[in-house]
Design an enzyme around this catalytic site. Structure first.
Site, PDB file in Angstrom:
ATOM      1  N   CYS A   1      56.176  36.044   1.994  1.00  0.00           N
ATOM      2  CA  CYS A   1      57.036  36.446   3.112  1.00  0.00           C
ATOM      3  C   CYS A   1      58.087  35.382   3.435  1.00  0.00           C
ATOM      4  O   CYS A   1      59.109  35.687   4.043  1.00  0.00           O
ATOM      5  CB  CYS A   1      56.212  36.721   4.360  1.00  0.00           C
ATOM      6  SG  CYS A   1      55.204  38.210   4.239  1.00  0.00           S
TER       7      CYS A   1
ATOM      8  N   CYS B   1      49.811  27.792  17.255  1.00  0.00           N
ATOM      9  CA  CYS B   1      48.669  28.609  16.857  1.00  0.00           C
ATOM     10  C   CYS B   1      48.410  29.697  17.904  1.00  0.00           C
ATOM     11  O   CYS B   1      48.852  29.587  19.046  1.00  0.00           O
ATOM     12  CB  CYS B   1      47.434  27.741  16.659  1.00  0.00           C
ATOM     13  SG  CYS B   1      46.711  27.078  18.172  1.00  0.00           S
TER      14      CYS B   1
ATOM     15  N   CYS C   1      46.914  28.458  21.337  1.00  0.00           N
ATOM     16  CA  CYS C   1      47.875  27.746  22.186  1.00  0.00           C
ATOM     17  C   CYS C   1      48.962  28.689  22.677  1.00  0.00           C
ATOM     18  O   CYS C   1      49.461  28.538  23.790  1.00  0.00           O
ATOM     19  CB  CYS C   1      48.491  26.570  21.438  1.00  0.00           C
ATOM     20  SG  CYS C   1      47.345  25.192  21.197  1.00  0.00           S
TER      21      CYS C   1
ATOM     22  N   CYS D   1      40.075  36.234  28.656  1.00  0.00           N
ATOM     23  CA  CYS D   1      39.003  37.156  28.994  1.00  0.00           C
ATOM     24  C   CYS D   1      37.739  36.360  29.283  1.00  0.00           C
ATOM     25  O   CYS D   1      37.358  35.497  28.485  1.00  0.00           O
ATOM     26  CB  CYS D   1      38.768  38.122  27.836  1.00  0.00           C
ATOM     27  SG  CYS D   1      37.337  39.194  28.047  1.00  0.00           S
TER      28      CYS D   1
ATOM     29  N   CYS E   1      53.944  36.283  10.008  1.00  0.00           N
ATOM     30  CA  CYS E   1      54.720  35.627   8.959  1.00  0.00           C
ATOM     31  C   CYS E   1      55.419  34.380   9.488  1.00  0.00           C
ATOM     32  O   CYS E   1      55.763  34.302  10.669  1.00  0.00           O
ATOM     33  CB  CYS E   1      55.765  36.595   8.411  1.00  0.00           C
ATOM     34  SG  CYS E   1      55.057  38.102   7.708  1.00  0.00           S
TER      35      CYS E   1
ATOM     36  N   CYS F   1      58.087  47.440  10.814  1.00  0.00           N
ATOM     37  CA  CYS F   1      59.093  46.369  10.835  1.00  0.00           C
ATOM     38  C   CYS F   1      58.903  45.404   9.665  1.00  0.00           C
ATOM     39  O   CYS F   1      59.880  44.910   9.098  1.00  0.00           O
ATOM     40  CB  CYS F   1      59.054  45.630  12.180  1.00  0.00           C
ATOM     41  SG  CYS F   1      59.681  46.638  13.554  1.00  0.00           S
TER      42      CYS F   1
ATOM     43  N   CYS G   1      56.806  53.622  27.003  1.00  0.00           N
ATOM     44  CA  CYS G   1      56.519  52.641  25.941  1.00  0.00           C
ATOM     45  C   CYS G   1      55.217  53.005  25.230  1.00  0.00           C
ATOM     46  O   CYS G   1      54.239  53.367  25.881  1.00  0.00           O
ATOM     47  CB  CYS G   1      56.394  51.248  26.567  1.00  0.00           C
ATOM     48  SG  CYS G   1      55.916  49.959  25.394  1.00  0.00           S
TER      49      CYS G   1
ATOM     50  N   HIS H   1      55.810  44.432  29.454  1.00  0.00           N
ATOM     51  CA  HIS H   1      55.869  43.291  28.545  1.00  0.00           C
ATOM     52  C   HIS H   1      57.293  42.755  28.499  1.00  0.00           C
ATOM     53  O   HIS H   1      58.229  43.436  28.906  1.00  0.00           O
ATOM     54  CB  HIS H   1      55.363  43.666  27.147  1.00  0.00           C
ATOM     55  CG  HIS H   1      56.132  44.786  26.502  1.00  0.00           C
ATOM     56  ND1 HIS H   1      57.322  44.597  25.852  1.00  0.00           N
ATOM     57  CD2 HIS H   1      55.865  46.108  26.429  1.00  0.00           C
ATOM     58  CE1 HIS H   1      57.754  45.752  25.388  1.00  0.00           C
ATOM     59  NE2 HIS H   1      56.896  46.694  25.723  1.00  0.00           N
TER      60      HIS H   1
END
Length: 157
Positions: free
Chosen positions: A46, A62, A65, A75, A98, A108, A135, A141
């Site tokens: 990719c 990551c 983080c 949660c 990616c 996508c 949505c 969001h």
């Protein structure tokens, strides 16, 4: 990965019984800018579609983080283990990760790999969310082009 014939073929000098070498040759791993831990960042194939001119080391974060401070990402039962990320380019759940920074849904990701480089499009060319009521995610969001890292709880979907 573990089912690849080369890992079990004694005639394969490169990968026979060497799953770590196979993984490092095929997949990208990055150091998290925040915690300095190593995380999986997608397939190396990719990276051919990555625009290195826009590459920012601060964006190499990551998943754990990335979820710090995101509402609903902690949660009490599962912690951050069941976070799902939204596609950066539309209102779908991501299936691909990616370049160590970018989440794609199947559609996508396919478009990107066929030369319709979504990461090079102007913000105005990307789809706009139609709002919580229309949505596909059915939740509020951030705008699509700013949704680098956005978490959704498994219970919301």
């Amino acid at each position: 990965m573990e089912n690849d014939a080369r890992l079990n073929d004694p005639n394969d000098p490169n990968y026979y019984q060497q799953p770590e070498k196979y993984a490092f040759d095929r997949f990208s791993y990055y150091e998290c800018y925040e915690c300095k831990g190593i995380y999986f960042g997608g397939k190396k194939e990719c990276e051919q579609n990555l625009d290195r001119d826009d590459y920012k080391i601060e964006e190499l974060v990551c998943p754990k983080c990335a979820a710090v401070g995101v509402e609903g990402a902690d949660c009490p039962t599962h912690g951050k283990d069941f976070i799902e990320f939204k596609c950066k380019f539309c209102c779908s759940i991501s299936a691909w990760f990616c370049w160590g920074t970018t989440h794609f849904c199947d559609d996508c990701h396919t478009r990107q790999n066929k030369g319709d480089y979504l990461n090079r499009k102007a913000k105005s060319e990307l789809p706009k969310c139609l709002g919580k009521g229309r949505c596909p995610l059915k939740i509020e969001h951030p705008p699509t082009e700013k949704s680098l890292l956005w978490a959704v709880l498994y219970a919301e979907i």
